[in-house]
Design a protein around this motif. Sequence first.
Motif, PDB file in Angstrom:
ATOM      1  N   ASP A 296       7.985 -35.959 -34.760  1.00 32.35           N
ATOM      2  CA  ASP A 296       8.156 -37.393 -35.018  1.00 32.35           C
ATOM      3  C   ASP A 296       8.574 -37.507 -36.478  1.00 32.35           C
ATOM      4  O   ASP A 296       7.742 -37.324 -37.371  1.00 32.35           O
ATOM      5  CB  ASP A 296       6.831 -38.139 -34.768  1.00 32.35           C
TER       6      ASP A 296
ATOM      7  N   GLN B 100       9.481 -40.086 -38.285  1.00 33.62           N
ATOM      8  CA  GLN B 100       9.007 -41.308 -38.933  1.00 33.62           C
ATOM      9  C   GLN B 100      10.077 -41.918 -39.855  1.00 33.62           C
ATOM     10  O   GLN B 100      11.161 -41.400 -40.004  1.00 33.62           O
ATOM     11  CB  GLN B 100       7.699 -41.077 -39.697  1.00 33.62           C
TER      12      GLN B 100
ATOM     13  N   ASN C 257      11.013 -43.597 -33.134  1.00 28.56           N
ATOM     14  CA  ASN C 257      11.120 -44.941 -32.568  1.00 28.56           C
ATOM     15  C   ASN C 257      12.601 -45.344 -32.601  1.00 28.56           C
ATOM     16  O   ASN C 257      13.440 -44.632 -33.169  1.00 28.56           O
ATOM     17  CB  ASN C 257      10.183 -45.944 -33.249  1.00 28.56           C
TER      18      ASN C 257
ATOM     19  N   GLU D 131      14.397 -45.815 -36.010  1.00 24.44           N
ATOM     20  CA  GLU D 131      14.583 -44.535 -36.710  1.00 24.44           C
ATOM     21  C   GLU D 131      15.743 -43.746 -36.102  1.00 24.44           C
ATOM     22  O   GLU D 131      16.567 -43.172 -36.824  1.00 24.44           O
ATOM     23  CB  GLU D 131      13.287 -43.721 -36.629  1.00 24.44           C
TER      24      GLU D 131
ATOM     25  N   LYS E 111      10.410 -44.636 -28.761  1.00 21.25           N
ATOM     26  CA  LYS E 111       9.386 -45.696 -28.717  1.00 21.25           C
ATOM     27  C   LYS E 111      10.025 -47.040 -29.030  1.00 21.25           C
ATOM     28  O   LYS E 111      10.803 -47.155 -29.970  1.00 21.25           O
ATOM     29  CB  LYS E 111       8.297 -45.380 -29.747  1.00 21.25           C
TER      30      LYS E 111
END
Length: 315
Positions: free
Chosen positions: A168, A170, A194, A197, A224
């Motif tokens: 991930d 971020q 997500n 990103e 996400k």
Amino acid sequence: MNKKFDVIVVGELNVDLILNQIHSFPEIGKEKFADNMTLTLGSSAAIFASNLSSLGMRVAFIGAIGGDIFGRFCKEELEKKGVDCSMILKRDELETGATVILNFGDDRANITYQGAMKQLSIYDISEEMLHRGRHLHFSSYFFQPGFKGQLDCLFKKAKEAGLTTSFDMQWDPSEQWDLDFRQVLPFVDVFIPNEAELLNLTKQSTLEKALEIIKDTANIIVVKRGKWGSVLFYNNEIISCDAFLNNEVVDAIGAGDSFNAGFIFSYLKKQTLIHCQKFANLTGAVSTTKPGGTTAFTNYPEIIKTAKEKFGYEE
Ligand SMILES: Nc1ncnc2c1ncn2[C@@H]1O[C@H](COP(=O)(O)OP(=O)(O)OP(=O)(O)O)[C@@H](O)[C@H]1O
Ligand SMILES: [Mg+2]
């Protein structure tokens, strides 16, 4: 294959100092009051590790702290959640990272002092350490310059040691998105950004275009999408899964990390990817029922109880 840990988490460690009920938004040159304050374990990697441990996995953490009270606090909080901290590096000459969060209404302003997390690098992680786990998860690439341009080497080393891997990346506070995903993603089994990103990383305007750009280098991609749930991309197929919508969100802190924990928990139990995605949506939603990123996660039966009561989940 008798491994000591199911998952080794490599990532940033910091405390969150959260100021709530601020009388008005911060202004340069002025002083204001906040009516409420919480000091809690912050950092995406730590929330992921805690919640995965609460679900029942054996989790170890590799990260860096300073020789200060915040460092001790991070370690104690992780240990309370059953996370093994024996591989955490304590550098007495450094300070532990801290994020100050100013909550005002639905909005907030965050400032992070990276401290010790800036010093962690691939050279701190030996093959022997990796061999202790079945799976490696790395979080928060842009917060840890010690891995810049070298993340592929870490994931490659993990793959060679027989581990599965997840990532991930971020948010990038510098908004440069300087990550050579073509070099890194081939060694990542599950990539979990997500949507915002992913669009920034690929410099695309839609999810479909972004997936098109990375699909040849990535393996499983899980995107996400907040209250819109998530999208799974595998074998050229896009599968959407609606959120277990929570209309009474306490806060969304750590929803993404709890989602990651649910996905990797199911993935390591060799469930189907569709099941992993659904369970991840569920743990993301469960996280929004209590304040902060870890309070909703005590142990597996309690988590499932919340899931049944709040979201009508059936096992
Ligand atoms: N209001 C909500 N109701 C139900 N589920 C939610 C809600 N918000 C988020 N989720 C679940 O949590 C998952 C992750 O949330 P989100 O998309 O905000 O991740 P993120 O941006 O990575 O968050 P983080 O700030 O923790 O890194 C979503 O995919 C969804 O399944
Ligand atoms: Mg996130």
